[in-house]
Scaffold this active site. Structure first.
Site, PDB file in Angstrom:
ATOM      1  N   SER A   1       0.805  -1.230   0.000  1.00 24.46           N
ATOM      2  CA  SER A   1       0.000   0.000   0.000  1.00 24.46           C
ATOM      3  C   SER A   1       0.832   1.272   0.000  1.00 24.46           C
ATOM      4  O   SER A   1       0.324   2.339  -0.363  1.00 24.46           O
ATOM      5  CB  SER A   1      -0.935   0.019   1.216  1.00 24.46           C
ATOM      6  OG  SER A   1      -0.188  -0.032   2.420  1.00 24.46           O
TER       7      SER A   1
ATOM      8  N   ASP B   1      -2.681   8.652   7.650  1.00 24.33           N
ATOM      9  CA  ASP B   1      -3.661   7.754   8.272  1.00 24.33           C
ATOM     10  C   ASP B   1      -2.923   6.863   9.264  1.00 24.33           C
ATOM     11  O   ASP B   1      -1.729   7.076   9.509  1.00 24.33           O
ATOM     12  CB  ASP B   1      -4.453   6.985   7.198  1.00 24.33           C
ATOM     13  CG  ASP B   1      -3.629   5.932   6.457  1.00 24.33           C
ATOM     14  OD1 ASP B   1      -2.460   5.665   6.847  1.00 24.33           O
ATOM     15  OD2 ASP B   1      -4.144   5.359   5.478  1.00 24.33           O
TER      16      ASP B   1
ATOM     17  N   HIS C   1       0.156   5.202   7.032  1.00 25.45           N
ATOM     18  CA  HIS C   1       0.852   5.732   5.860  1.00 25.45           C
ATOM     19  C   HIS C   1       1.291   7.180   6.047  1.00 25.45           C
ATOM     20  O   HIS C   1       0.528   7.999   6.566  1.00 25.45           O
ATOM     21  CB  HIS C   1      -0.054   5.620   4.626  1.00 25.45           C
ATOM     22  CG  HIS C   1      -0.506   4.222   4.374  1.00 25.45           C
ATOM     23  ND1 HIS C   1      -1.723   3.742   4.832  1.00 25.45           N
ATOM     24  CD2 HIS C   1       0.095   3.190   3.742  1.00 25.45           C
ATOM     25  CE1 HIS C   1      -1.844   2.466   4.486  1.00 25.45           C
ATOM     26  NE2 HIS C   1      -0.752   2.114   3.824  1.00 25.45           N
TER      27      HIS C   1
END
Length: 368
Positions: A39, A329, A332
């Protein structure tokens, strides 16, 4: 006392970096870019999959040029985007995007998928994600598609001359070994043995990437896993980084760098470049104010302690200024933090990049 450039030996290095920075855009014109991993580098592949590991709803993308979610786990641009921007290249499209066809294929492709790890059993809770073995199969498929466009000789040259970025490893700890107490992998392996197993499996992935034609591969280590807001929320009472996850990162990253060095020695060329993203993150995690952040503990978007519980959703707390938060977040970095990381990838010394930084790679490659 000697001045900075009094040694004649310093000049060639200085010249190489200057050459790199001035010629990046022209060199990049003909250079494809391929991205593999999780991600941290996924730019939208998971949008096309039935999976819970996705970032396709607001406020993701709030600072992206379109101000809309794109599937990037960021408020704006992610690391591959910023590398492309800094090198004067077009951003790559997700491999699953229907727009990736014709001339767009020659720019490269992003094969990354949120949730994946080095191991196939990492991220199984997310269901349909593109595991790393499948990402490599897609890379083969990509080459067949390009072959039909420009022929096999040109395709091989495009792949050999490309820049490749791969980011794996963090999920093997946070979404596998430490996901639940007494996980299957933690019962099977002690932490040092698990790290050795991961490194041996990663070596096979990288060797396969080389066999598929990759010749310049940036390999990022894990960040300080125990310091992300998600782990602070679950494991920290006073805001200190989670000890076990920091131990995992402390074992994994040096062994990764050593493995890459051994692979390069075996191949006889500096194919694999280690990016010490642990140190890059720790700079602003340990002293956020020095980098213009007000906090490196609280996520901009989230809920619960440190905004570290659950996902970032339209109902989450949202900070008004993303540029002053190191984390976007619970897991990240913010776009601004990603920019700091990319700057070190481009020009960082051997504390951050081994055996050389990206500017030096570009300068060297422009002379061959």
């Amino acid at each position: 006392m000697a001045t900075l450039f009094s040694s004649t030996a310093a000049w060639p290095i200085f010249s190489i970096i200057l050459l790199a920075l001035t010629s990046m855009a022209s060199q990049a014109d003909a250079r494809a870019f391929f991205v593999f991993g999780d991600s941290l580098v996924d730019n939208g592949n998971n949008n096309y999959l039935i999976t819970s590991a996705r970032a396709d709803s607001p406020p993701y993308g709030i600072d992206y040029p379109s101000h809309r979610p794109t599937g990037r786990f960021s408020n704006g641009l992610n690391i591959p985007d910023i590398i492309s921007e800094q090198m004067g290249m077009e951003p790559t499209l997700p491999y699953l995007s229907p727009l990736l066809r014709g001339e767009s294929l020659l720019v490269g492709a992003n094969f990354a998928s949120a949730g994946v790890g080095i191991l196939n059993d990492t991220g199984i809770q997310f269901l349909n994600i593109i595991r790393i073995g499948v990402q490599l199969e897609y890379f083969e498929q990509y080459q067949t598609r390009v072959d039909g466009l420009i022929g096999s000789e040109q395709t091989q040259a495009l792949v050999n001359q490309a820049l490749v970025l791969i980011t794996l490893g963090g999920n093997d700890f946070v979404n596998n070994y430490y996901l639940v107490p007494f996980s299957a992998r933690s019962r099977q392996f002690s932490l040092p043995d698990f790290v050795q197993y991961l490194i041996s499996e990663y070596r096979k992935v990288l060797r396969k990437l080389y066999d598929l034609g990759a010749r310049r591969v940036l390999v990022t280590g894990t960040g300080p896993l125990g310091c992300v807001p998600a782990e602070l929320a679950q494991r920290s009472r006073t805001g200190e980084c989670a000890v076990e996850l920091m131990r995992a990162a402390g074992l994994f990253n040096p062994q990764l760098t050593e493995m890459l060095s051994n692979l390069n020695n075996e191949i006889g060329a500096d194919v694999f470049i280690a990016a010490n993203t642990y140190e890059m993150h720790m700079d602003f995690v340990s002293n956020p104010q020095a980098y213009g952040f007000i906090t490196s503990k609280i996520a901009c978007c989230g809920q619960g302690p440190y905004n570290g519980i659950g996902l970032c959703t339209p109902l989450s707390n949202l900070c008004p200024n993303r540029d002053v938060y190191a984390f976007w977040d619970p897991f990240h970095p913010s776009e601004r933090a990603n920019r700091i990381i990319v700057q070190q990838i481009l020009t960082g010394d051997n504390k951050y990049m081994s055996p050389m930084n990206l500017s030096t790679i570009v300068a060297l490659d422009s002379r061959t």
